[in-house]
Design an enzyme around this catalytic site. Structure first.
Site, PDB file in Angstrom:
ATOM      1  CE  LYS A 127      -1.825   1.643   3.939  1.00 39.21           C
ATOM      2  NZ  LYS A 127      -1.555   3.072   4.188  1.00 39.21           N
ATOM      3  CG  ASN A 128       2.421   2.838   3.573  1.00 42.02           C
ATOM      4  OD1 ASN A 128       1.243   3.129   3.397  1.00 42.02           O
ATOM      5  ND2 ASN A 128       2.960   2.721   4.782  1.00 42.02           N
ATOM      6  NE  ARG A 176      -0.596  12.162   7.480  1.00 44.29           N
ATOM      7  CZ  ARG A 176      -0.023  13.333   7.672  1.00 44.29           C
ATOM      8  NH1 ARG A 176      -0.667  14.289   8.258  1.00 44.29           N
ATOM      9  NH2 ARG A 176       1.220  13.542   7.287  1.00 44.29           N
ATOM     10  CB  CYS A 229      -3.631  11.931  11.697  1.00 45.51           C
ATOM     11  SG  CYS A 229      -3.436  10.186  11.473  1.00 45.51           S
ATOM     12  NE  ARG A 268       0.745  10.330  10.183  1.00 46.13           N
ATOM     13  CZ  ARG A 268       0.391   9.243   9.525  1.00 46.13           C
ATOM     14  NH1 ARG A 268      -0.752   8.659   9.786  1.00 46.13           N
ATOM     15  NH2 ARG A 268       1.172   8.729   8.608  1.00 46.13           N
ATOM     16  N   PRO A 269       2.419  16.592  11.381  1.00 44.02           N
ATOM     17  CG  PRO A 269       4.298  17.645  12.257  1.00 44.02           C
ATOM     18  CD  PRO A 269       3.386  16.466  12.462  1.00 44.02           C
ATOM     19  CB  ILE A 270       2.736  18.540   5.878  1.00 45.21           C
ATOM     20  CG1 ILE A 270       1.952  19.864   5.923  1.00 45.21           C
ATOM     21  CG2 ILE A 270       1.808  17.352   5.884  1.00 45.21           C
ATOM     22  CD1 ILE A 270       1.370  20.237   4.575  1.00 45.21           C
ATOM     23  CG  ASP A 271       7.182  20.552  10.170  1.00 46.31           C
ATOM     24  OD1 ASP A 271       6.614  19.440  10.097  1.00 46.31           O
ATOM     25  OD2 ASP A 271       8.128  20.769  10.950  1.00 46.31           O
ATOM     26  CG  LEU A 272       9.973  17.740   8.666  1.00 44.52           C
ATOM     27  CD1 LEU A 272      10.408  16.365   9.159  1.00 44.52           C
ATOM     28  CD2 LEU A 272      11.024  18.788   9.028  1.00 44.52           C
ATOM     29  CG  ASP A 323       3.080   1.657   9.344  1.00 47.46           C
ATOM     30  OD1 ASP A 323       2.726   2.501  10.193  1.00 47.46           O
ATOM     31  OD2 ASP A 323       3.120   1.901   8.120  1.00 47.46           O
ATOM     32  CB  ILE A 352       7.599   6.745  14.526  1.00 44.05           C
ATOM     33  CG1 ILE A 352       8.774   5.775  14.384  1.00 44.05           C
ATOM     34  CG2 ILE A 352       7.378   7.547  13.238  1.00 44.05           C
ATOM     35  CD1 ILE A 352      10.089   6.383  13.952  1.00 44.05           C
ATOM     36  NE  ARG A 396      -6.922   4.388   5.346  1.00 45.77           N
ATOM     37  CZ  ARG A 396      -5.965   4.643   6.238  1.00 45.77           C
ATOM     38  NH1 ARG A 396      -6.223   4.613   7.524  1.00 45.77           N
ATOM     39  NH2 ARG A 396      -4.755   4.947   5.872  1.00 45.77           N
TER      40      ARG A 396
HETATM   41  C1  UD1 Z   1       4.575   6.970   6.377  1.00 47.27           C
HETATM   42  C2  UD1 Z   1       3.652   5.812   6.174  1.00 47.27           C
HETATM   43  C3  UD1 Z   1       3.092   5.370   7.515  1.00 47.27           C
HETATM   44  C4  UD1 Z   1       4.224   5.077   8.490  1.00 47.27           C
HETATM   45  C5  UD1 Z   1       5.198   6.248   8.576  1.00 47.27           C
HETATM   46  C6  UD1 Z   1       6.430   5.956   9.408  1.00 47.27           C
HETATM   47  C7  UD1 Z   1       2.675   6.146   3.974  1.00 47.27           C
HETATM   48  C8  UD1 Z   1       1.477   6.498   3.170  1.00 47.27           C
HETATM   49  N1  UD1 Z   1       2.552   6.204   5.314  1.00 47.27           N
HETATM   50  O1  UD1 Z   1       3.814   8.031   6.933  1.00 47.27           O
HETATM   51  O2  UD1 Z   1       2.297   4.195   7.312  1.00 47.27           O
HETATM   52  O3  UD1 Z   1       3.672   4.844   9.776  1.00 47.27           O
HETATM   53  O4  UD1 Z   1       5.650   6.608   7.255  1.00 47.27           O
HETATM   54  O5  UD1 Z   1       7.106   4.852   8.905  1.00 47.27           O
HETATM   55  O6  UD1 Z   1       3.706   5.773   3.448  1.00 47.27           O
HETATM   56  N2  UD1 Z   1       7.011  14.608  10.725  1.00 47.27           N
HETATM   57  C9  UD1 Z   1       7.136  15.951  10.980  1.00 47.27           C
HETATM   58  N3  UD1 Z   1       6.961  16.836   9.956  1.00 47.27           N
HETATM   59  C10 UD1 Z   1       6.671  16.424   8.682  1.00 47.27           C
HETATM   60  C11 UD1 Z   1       6.553  15.049   8.424  1.00 47.27           C
HETATM   61  C12 UD1 Z   1       6.731  14.149   9.462  1.00 47.27           C
HETATM   62  O7  UD1 Z   1       7.397  16.350  12.111  1.00 47.27           O
HETATM   63  O8  UD1 Z   1       6.533  17.277   7.800  1.00 47.27           O
HETATM   64  C13 UD1 Z   1       7.207  13.627  11.814  1.00 47.27           C
HETATM   65  C14 UD1 Z   1       5.930  12.831  12.099  1.00 47.27           C
HETATM   66  O9  UD1 Z   1       5.053  13.503  12.971  1.00 47.27           O
HETATM   67  C15 UD1 Z   1       6.495  11.571  12.690  1.00 47.27           C
HETATM   68  C16 UD1 Z   1       7.823  11.394  11.934  1.00 47.27           C
HETATM   69  O10 UD1 Z   1       8.120  12.655  11.385  1.00 47.27           O
HETATM   70  O11 UD1 Z   1       6.786  11.767  14.047  1.00 47.27           O
HETATM   71  C17 UD1 Z   1       7.772  10.363  10.831  1.00 47.27           C
HETATM   72  O12 UD1 Z   1       6.665  10.583   9.986  1.00 47.27           O
HETATM   73  P1  UD1 Z   1       6.712  10.246   8.432  1.00 47.27           P
HETATM   74  O13 UD1 Z   1       7.824   9.308   8.163  1.00 47.27           O
HETATM   75  O14 UD1 Z   1       6.641  11.496   7.658  1.00 47.27           O
HETATM   76  O15 UD1 Z   1       5.335   9.473   8.226  1.00 47.27           O
HETATM   77  P2  UD1 Z   1       4.385   9.510   6.945  1.00 47.27           P
HETATM   78  O16 UD1 Z   1       5.182   9.723   5.712  1.00 47.27           O
HETATM   79  O17 UD1 Z   1       3.226  10.404   7.214  1.00 47.27           O
END
Ligand code: UD1
Length: 427
Positions: free
Chosen positions: A22-23, A99, A123, A128-132, A313, A335, A405
């Site tokens: 899926k991912n 997401r 979520c 789960r921010p998207i700042d990065l 996961d 995580i 899902r």
């Molecule tokens: C992906 C996977 C999810 C898995 C996760 C960690 C998909 C669709 N989903 O989620 O199943 O659980 O990887 O292996 O592939 N973070 C920030 N800012 C950001 C992005 C992330 O602070 O902009 C933090 C998150 O809150 C978290 C950590 O980074 O603590 C890792 O998250 P991330 O690897 O980005 O997870 P996803 O890509 O959302």
């Protein structure tokens, strides 16, 4: 709403086909935005999240067709073609549902020079921010504004120049978005501390098959030399290491032996290590992995971590299995905060788990009992299925849409292995 009924106590045995990941699929699909030529993805799992992503891409004018799938087959072949993009807006309704929709931001920006994507919002497994994602794109030259709940990004005239970005924490999604943005940049981009998950390698392999130039694939430093255009490709989605690991835990808790057909050992080292520590026998076979219970389960101590560490996961499913180990296991979730929502439900089935902050102590018990249970996310739901398979009596898992899902035809696969599992409609 459907529910799944499990009458526990049956030993799982036999062979289960592992579906496409899926991912991985969710980051391969948006690559269709990067070219006007057709992209054909094979081994796409039949999942609600894939259907939602297809719907999202259709909104941008991407045509999609599914070929050669008989209802009894697992997986599908989808051909996508973004001849001309008719919209660059990902609306709230679609992003809220899934997401991973945020993964259109990078490729859309690369191809169209602009993208407007709704902020995903909170979520169930943490903020789960998207700042990065945004910082990496800015480092590559994108101009980003946030307004009215939307991210609006555009590239300077002539496209993104590319740049250098160091992730302060490892992020799978942000690495994917940055990669997909960088492949069509006018210059070279470098990512330090990039995620190394096998799904990222799968994405890089597809991008290279489309004509991208990427160095350091499989490492935490990726160098992407932008190319003026990408072409179409045909690509096979990698096997789902999390689905495979979930069936491994299910086999082990029932004292069974299951062959995971198509599972790749190199993607699953941390899971295999945890299973081995728990006393489970794991062996590579010609077409996959054999997982066989081998006496009583032993307790395990581990922390989740980015790949090659133990995947967050897999945490809920391993925890369900360890509920019946002889002794106390200690699991630490590093995580996501708030990823123990399965704990109270497992405890309602007779498990003895103490979760405080990021750590959960799982005191093994001799027996667990069926109950009505409900979960709030995909992997938590699977942990309840795993517990239900070993429980005495009947377990009814509600809110099955979470499982749909991410687990292709779950109940069919469990029945194939001898589980007493059925789905019933209504609630
Ligand atoms: C992906 C996977 C999810 C898995 C996760 C960690 C998909 C669709 N989903 O989620 O199943 O659980 O990887 O292996 O592939 N973070 C920030 N800012 C950001 C992005 C992330 O602070 O902009 C933090 C998150 O809150 C978290 C950590 O980074 O603590 C890792 O998250 P991330 O690897 O980005 O997870 P996803 O890509 O959302």
């Amino acid at each position: 709403m459907d529910k799944i009924i499990i009458r526990g106590g049956r030993r799982l045995s036999g062979t289960v086909p592992v579906s496409g990941a899926k991912n991985a699929a969710l980051t391969l699909l948006p690559c269709a935005l990067l070219t006007d030529e057709p992209l054909t993805l094979r081994n796409l799992p039949r999942l609600a999240d894939i259907d939602s992503f297809q719907h999202l891409l259709n909104q941008f004018g991407v045509s999609t067709s599914i070929a050669g799938a008989r209802p009894e087959d697992f997986g599908r072949v989808m051909t996508l073609q973004a001849t001309r993009l008719t919209s660059t807006v990902a609306p709230y309704d679609l992003v809220r549902k899934m997401r991973a929709s945020i993964l259109v931001l990078g490729p859309m920006l690369a191809r169209a020079g602009e993208a407007t994507v709704s902020l995903p919002g909170g979520c169930a497994i943490g903020n789960r921010p998207i700042d990065l994602h945004l910082k990496a794109l800015e480092a590559f030259g994108a101009v980003i504004e946030l307004a009215a709940g939307y991210v609006r990004a555009h590239a300077p005239d002539g496209g993104l120049p590319g740049g250098v970005y160091t992730f302060p924490v490892v992020s799978v999604g942000a690495t994917e978005n940055a990669l997909m943005a960088a492949v069509l940049a006018t210059g070279t981009s470098t990512l330090h501390n990039a995620a190394r998950e096998p799904e990222i390698v799968d994405l890089c392999n597809l991008l290279v098959a489309m004509g991208a130039q990427i160095e350091g694939i499989g490492t935490s430093q990726l160098v992407i030399h932008g190319v003026p255009r990408l072409h179409g490709a045909t690509y096979m989605v990698m096997p789902d290491r999390i689905e495979a690991g979930s069936y491994a835990c299910a086999a082990a808790i029932t004292g069974g032996d299951v062959t995971l057909a198509g599972a790749r050992i190199e993607d699953m080292a941390a899971t295999i290590q945890a299973l081995t520590e728990a006393g489970v026998h794991v062996e590579q076979t010609r077409g996959g992995l054999l997982v066989a219970a081998n006496g009583p389960l032993r307790p395990v101590t581990l922390s989740t971590a980015p790949f090659p560490g133990f995947a967050t996961d897999m945490q809920a499913q391993l925890m369900a299995m360890l509920c019946m180990a002889k002794g106390s296991s200690v699991l630490t979730e590093t995580i996501f905060e708030n990823r123990y929502m399965h704990v109270p439900e497992l405890n309602r089935m007779g498990a003895n788990i103490d979760a405080k902050g990021r750590t959960a102590i799982v005191h093994g018990v001799e027996r667990i009992a069926g109950a009505d249970v409900m979960a709030t996310d995909l992997r938590a739901s699977m942990s309840l299925i795993i517990a239900g398979l070993a429980a005495e009596g009947e377990t009814r898992v509600h809110r099955v849409y979470h499982l749909d899902r991410g687990y292709e035809r779950l109940e069919e696969k469990l029945v194939l292995l001898g589980g007493d599992v059925e789905r019933i409609g209504g609630d």
